[in-house]
Design a protein around this motif. Structure first.
Motif, short mmCIF file in Angstrom:
data_model
loop_
_atom_site.label_atom_id
_atom_site.label_comp_id
_atom_site.label_asym_id
_atom_site.label_seq_id
_atom_site.Cartn_x
_atom_site.Cartn_y
_atom_site.Cartn_z
N TYR A 32 -21.01 50.52 16.21
CA TYR A 32 -21.44 49.50 17.16
C TYR A 32 -20.86 49.73 18.56
O TYR A 32 -20.51 48.79 19.25
CB TYR A 32 -21.04 48.11 16.68
N ALA A 33 -20.78 50.99 18.98
CA ALA A 33 -20.22 51.29 20.29
C ALA A 33 -20.73 52.63 20.78
O ALA A 33 -21.07 53.52 20.00
CB ALA A 33 -18.69 51.30 20.23
N GLY A 34 -20.78 52.77 22.11
CA GLY A 34 -21.20 54.03 22.69
C GLY A 34 -20.80 54.09 24.15
O GLY A 34 -20.56 53.07 24.80
N ALA A 35 -20.72 55.31 24.68
CA ALA A 35 -20.35 55.51 26.08
C ALA A 35 -21.25 56.58 26.68
O ALA A 35 -21.57 57.57 26.03
CB ALA A 35 -18.88 55.92 26.20
N THR A 36 -21.64 56.37 27.94
CA THR A 36 -22.48 57.34 28.64
C THR A 36 -21.88 57.60 30.02
O THR A 36 -21.17 56.77 30.58
CB THR A 36 -23.91 56.83 28.81
N LEU A 37 -22.20 58.77 30.56
CA LEU A 37 -21.76 59.14 31.90
C LEU A 37 -22.98 59.64 32.67
O LEU A 37 -23.54 60.70 32.36
CB LEU A 37 -20.68 60.23 31.83
N VAL A 38 -23.41 58.85 33.65
CA VAL A 38 -24.58 59.19 34.45
C VAL A 38 -24.23 58.97 35.91
O VAL A 38 -23.80 57.87 36.30
CB VAL A 38 -25.81 58.33 34.06
N ASP A 39 -24.42 60.00 36.73
CA ASP A 39 -24.13 59.91 38.16
C ASP A 39 -22.72 59.39 38.43
O ASP A 39 -22.49 58.55 39.30
CB ASP A 39 -25.14 59.01 38.87
N SER A 40 -21.77 59.88 37.64
CA SER A 40 -20.34 59.55 37.75
C SER A 40 -20.00 58.12 37.34
O SER A 40 -18.86 57.69 37.49
CB SER A 40 -19.82 59.80 39.18
N LEU A 41 -20.97 57.37 36.82
CA LEU A 41 -20.70 56.02 36.32
C LEU A 41 -20.54 56.08 34.80
O LEU A 41 -21.48 56.42 34.08
CB LEU A 41 -21.82 55.06 36.68
N LEU A 42 -19.33 55.77 34.34
CA LEU A 42 -19.06 55.67 32.91
C LEU A 42 -19.37 54.25 32.46
O LEU A 42 -18.81 53.29 32.98
CB LEU A 42 -17.59 56.00 32.63
N THR A 43 -20.29 54.14 31.51
CA THR A 43 -20.70 52.83 30.99
C THR A 43 -20.41 52.79 29.50
O THR A 43 -20.88 53.65 28.75
CB THR A 43 -22.20 52.58 31.24
N VAL A 44 -19.63 51.81 29.10
CA VAL A 44 -19.25 51.64 27.69
C VAL A 44 -19.86 50.34 27.19
O VAL A 44 -19.72 49.29 27.83
CB VAL A 44 -17.72 51.60 27.52
N ARG A 45 -20.54 50.40 26.06
CA ARG A 45 -21.13 49.20 25.48
C ARG A 45 -20.67 49.10 24.03
O ARG A 45 -20.63 50.11 23.32
CB ARG A 45 -22.66 49.25 25.53
N PHE A 46 -20.36 47.90 23.59
CA PHE A 46 -19.92 47.75 22.22
C PHE A 46 -20.22 46.36 21.69
O PHE A 46 -20.35 45.39 22.44
CB PHE A 46 -18.42 48.06 22.07
N LEU A 47 -20.35 46.28 20.37
CA LEU A 47 -20.57 45.03 19.65
C LEU A 47 -19.49 44.92 18.58
O LEU A 47 -18.96 45.92 18.11
CB LEU A 47 -21.95 45.03 18.99
N SER A 48 -19.18 43.68 18.20
CA SER A 48 -18.14 43.49 17.19
C SER A 48 -18.27 42.11 16.57
O SER A 48 -18.84 41.19 17.18
CB SER A 48 -16.75 43.67 17.81
N ASP A 49 -17.74 41.97 15.37
CA ASP A 49 -17.63 40.65 14.74
C ASP A 49 -16.18 40.17 14.73
O ASP A 49 -15.86 39.17 14.10
CB ASP A 49 -18.18 40.66 13.31
N ASP A 50 -15.31 40.90 15.44
CA ASP A 50 -13.88 40.57 15.48
C ASP A 50 -13.40 40.65 16.92
O ASP A 50 -13.33 41.74 17.50
CB ASP A 50 -13.11 41.55 14.59
#
Length: 274
Positions: A224-242
């Motif tokens: 439930y998580a991932g990270a991307t790097l596009v045009d020097s912008l690091l974007t982290v997205r995640f989901l959790s039940d805790d």
């Protein structure tokens, strides 16, 4: 009910907070803080000498239908500001009117902003619109996060009804790096895999090494998580039940990224330790 009373009930609080930072001598200072309504800040702290730590306050403790809050933050060249809050933000149940929160951040060249708010809790029945916009230059530095809690999972309470419009934008020299929108309504949470905690973390400018290190630290969240790097912008997205896992991962990533981005060691805001 007369027209004035009806308008008061539907409009709620109209609050604005406008913060301006500049560099004076050897440190960043808050040279202008204008506010209307129940939005204000505490006296700045300087636990790192030159970095301005600031706590944003919303005395009512929560946002209800009809409230409209607008936060505007601008950093001049060479400023470094860390902004957080004493406690979680809350959007309470609405009888119909929408509650709106608009957040605008403008960074000059060589300015650094760490925007690290506490969680935002959306109570069942809330009708919320949140829009956050970051305006950067290619020489600005940004480290920001956002953690939404849908419902009150500790009480076994889901976001079973209500509506959320969440919009996030990041611009660099007038060019969009990220524009995304999340819309949840009527208890339909499949867009976030029915998880109650939804988080985003941003870092600019970032490198491949920062991306790899961040991905390693997402392991506790499983798939439930991932990270991307596009045009020097690091974007982290995640989901959790805790929430404890989500908060721990966010802070772990911040601990890892901060020295690489700012050449300063992690320094926890004092309010987090109380």
């Amino acid at each position: 009910m007369d027209t004035v009373a009806q308008e008061t009930l539907t409009r709620g609080w109209q609050a604005k907070l406008d913060l301006r930072f500049t560099r004076a001598a050897h440190k960043t200072v808050l040279f202008s803080a204008r506010h209307v309504g129940p939005l204000t800040v505490q006296r700045p702290f300087y636990p790192e000498d030159d970095v301005c730590h600031l706590y944003l306050l919303h005395p009512p403790g929560g946002i209800v239908g009809g409230d409209e809050l607008h936060i505007s933050v601008a950093l001049e060249t060479n400023c470094h500001v860390l902004i957080t809050m004493p406690g979680a933000g809350k959007f309470y149940r609405s009888c119909g009117p929408q509650a709106q929160l608009r957040q605008d951040f403008t960074l000059a060249p060589n300015a650094t902003l760490e925007w690290l708010p506490q969680d935002t809790i959306l109570f069942p029945g809330a009708n919320a619109s949140i829009r956050s916009v970051f305006h950067l230059t290619s020489e600005s530095r940004l480290l920001a996060w956002d953690l939404l809690c849908l419902g009150r999972p500790v009480l076994q309470e889901r976001f079973s009804h209500g509506e959320l419009h969440n919009r996030l934008e990041v611009w660099c020299d007038g060019v969009p790096l990220l524009i995304e929108r999340l819309h949840l309504a009527h208890g339909e949470l499949s867009a976030i895999a029915n998880q109650p905690w939804c988080g985003t973390l941003l870092c600019y400018p970032a490198t491949e090494a920062m991306l790899d290190g961040t991905r390693e630290r997402l392991t506790p969240l499983g798939g439930y998580a991932g990270a991307t790097l596009v045009d020097s912008l690091l974007t982290v997205r995640f989901l959790s039940d805790d929430n404890l896992v989500a908060q721990r991962v966010m802070r772990d990533i911040w601990h890892f990224l901060r020295p690489l981005l700012t050449e300063k060691p992690p320094h926890l805001p004092r309010i987090w330790q109380t």
